[in-house]
Design an enzyme around this catalytic site. Structure first.
Site, mmCIF file in Angstrom:
data_model
loop_
_atom_site.group_PDB
_atom_site.id
_atom_site.type_symbol
_atom_site.label_atom_id
_atom_site.label_comp_id
_atom_site.label_asym_id
_atom_site.label_seq_id
_atom_site.Cartn_x
_atom_site.Cartn_y
_atom_site.Cartn_z
ATOM 1 N N ASP A 68 64.666 58.604 70.101
ATOM 2 C CA ASP A 68 63.334 58.850 69.550
ATOM 3 C C ASP A 68 62.337 58.994 70.703
ATOM 4 O OD1 ASP A 68 60.621 58.287 68.545
ATOM 5 O OD2 ASP A 68 61.648 57.940 66.655
ATOM 6 N N THR A 111 62.717 62.415 53.676
ATOM 7 C CA THR A 111 62.783 63.862 53.373
ATOM 8 C C THR A 111 62.854 64.698 54.649
ATOM 9 O OG1 THR A 111 60.388 64.095 53.481
ATOM 10 C CG2 THR A 111 61.328 63.483 51.346
ATOM 11 N N ARG A 126 57.304 62.627 60.816
ATOM 12 C CA ARG A 126 58.328 63.026 59.847
ATOM 13 C C ARG A 126 58.528 61.921 58.828
ATOM 14 N NH1 ARG A 126 63.883 65.111 62.220
ATOM 15 N NH2 ARG A 126 64.067 62.941 62.865
ATOM 16 N N ASP A 159 59.068 56.777 70.603
ATOM 17 C CA ASP A 159 59.342 55.370 70.907
ATOM 18 C C ASP A 159 59.662 55.174 72.380
ATOM 19 O OD1 ASP A 159 58.873 54.363 68.394
ATOM 20 O OD2 ASP A 159 60.958 54.553 67.741
HETATM 21 C C1 PRP Z 1 59.348 63.594 66.435
HETATM 22 C C2 PRP Z 1 59.142 64.629 67.506
HETATM 23 C C3 PRP Z 1 58.721 65.828 66.722
HETATM 24 C C4 PRP Z 1 59.518 65.690 65.451
HETATM 25 C C5 PRP Z 1 60.664 66.637 65.494
HETATM 26 O O1 PRP Z 1 58.160 63.034 66.042
HETATM 27 O O2 PRP Z 1 58.238 64.243 68.497
HETATM 28 O O3 PRP Z 1 57.344 65.880 66.444
HETATM 29 O O4 PRP Z 1 59.982 64.338 65.412
HETATM 30 O O5 PRP Z 1 61.368 66.628 64.298
HETATM 31 P P1 PRP Z 1 61.423 67.879 63.323
HETATM 32 O O6 PRP Z 1 61.714 69.084 64.160
HETATM 33 O O7 PRP Z 1 62.560 67.541 62.403
HETATM 34 O O8 PRP Z 1 60.123 67.986 62.583
HETATM 35 P P2 PRP Z 1 58.105 61.843 64.935
HETATM 36 O O9 PRP Z 1 58.052 62.426 63.557
HETATM 37 O O10 PRP Z 1 59.207 60.866 65.212
HETATM 38 O O11 PRP Z 1 56.682 61.216 65.173
HETATM 39 P P3 PRP Z 1 56.122 60.386 66.433
HETATM 40 O O12 PRP Z 1 55.990 61.350 67.587
HETATM 41 O O13 PRP Z 1 54.808 59.936 65.927
HETATM 42 O O14 PRP Z 1 57.079 59.264 66.723
HETATM 43 N N1 URA Z 2 62.548 63.234 66.881
HETATM 44 C C1 URA Z 2 62.952 62.534 67.969
HETATM 45 O O1 URA Z 2 62.153 61.874 68.628
HETATM 46 N N2 URA Z 2 64.248 62.599 68.317
HETATM 47 C C2 URA Z 2 65.142 63.321 67.639
HETATM 48 O O2 URA Z 2 66.324 63.341 68.014
HETATM 49 C C3 URA Z 2 64.707 64.028 66.494
HETATM 50 C C4 URA Z 2 63.397 63.975 66.152
#
Ligand code: PRP
Ligand code: URA
Length: 210
Positions: free
Chosen positions: A201, A109, A105, A204
């Site tokens: 997160d 945005t 994400r 993480d």
């Molecule tokens: C997180 C999560 C989803 C997304 C959800 O990933 O694992 O993929 O956010 O958010 P959304 O419904 O608003 O799209 P992130 O973008 O943090 O990436 P990562 O798994 O690489 O940390």
């Molecule tokens: N992605 C995450 O990992 N946690 C949240 O709460 C939202 C998006």
């Protein structure tokens, strides 16, 4: 929440989810529990898989049995956090193929940015289990489902652990044919797009990157 969304609030899942949510749970335990929840969710999410009736000869006679009717499965994690759910699903469906969709994400945005997509070559013949622990705005899930549908897939189930009402509504609106399974629907998104109370997160916490 529409008819295509199921909350899998089994006591074992609820118990494990309470550990995941706890900010004091460390990486090792967090990762293990994401896998365990994914396995329990997979058990329920595949409840309506069709069976063929077969006769099996036991040492004592003939038993009428059910065997999965040849439906092939692909597990597709949304990177990174979805990776934490793959092994749990493969424990129950070891013959499944695995595809990967890389999305993150944009933190300002909140729109998903695509960086990788590698899916099994025969994915259009498969039942797809798309996995990601978090469904927040729904942008990532909607984008991943669109990418999978472009490859001709007809049947997609989306398994997430925690969902925000906004994310469920968006996936239901943009992909009304996709079944959503989640362990909990939380209260809301905060001003920076995180689920409240959520678990923080997920990527993480699974990979120990913060
Ligand atoms: C997180 C999560 C989803 C997304 C959800 O990933 O694992 O993929 O956010 O958010 P959304 O419904 O608003 O799209 P992130 O973008 O943090 O990436 P990562 O798994 O690489 O940390
Ligand atoms: N992605 C995450 O990992 N946690 C949240 O709460 C939202 C998006």
């Amino acid at each position: 929440m529409g008819k295509n969304t199921t909350i899998l609030d089994h006591p074992l899942i609820k118990h494990k989810l309470s550990i995941l949510r706890d900010k004091n749970t460390g990486t090792k335990e967090f990762r293990e529990i994401v896998g365990e929840i994914a396995m329990l969710m997979c058990f329920e999410a595949t409840r309506d898989f069709p069976l063929d009736e077969v006769e099996v000869e036991t040492p004592m006679g003939i038993a009428k049995c059910g065997v999965l009717s040849g439906k092939k499965v692909a597990v597709v994690p949304i990177l990174r956090a979805g990776l934490g759910m793959v092994d749990g699903v493969l424990t129950l469906i070891p013959a499944a193929k695995v595809g990967h969709i890389g999305l993150y994400r944009n933190e300002e945005t909140l729109e998903p940015v695509e960086y990788y997509c590698k899916l099994p070559s025969d994915i259009e013949e498969r039942e797809v289990l798309l996995v990601d622990p978090m469904l927040a705005t729904g942008g990532s899930a909607v984008d991943a489902i669109t990418q999978i549908k472009k490859r001709g897939v007809k049947h997609i189930r989306f398994m997430c652990i925690i969902a925000a009402p906004e994310g469920i509504a968006r996936v239901e609106r943009e992909h009304p044919d996709v079944k959503i399974f989640c362990a909990a629907q939380d209260e809301k998104l905060n001003e920076i797009g995180y689920i409240v109370p959520g678990l923080g997160d997920a990527g993480d916490r699974i990979f120990g990157t913060k």
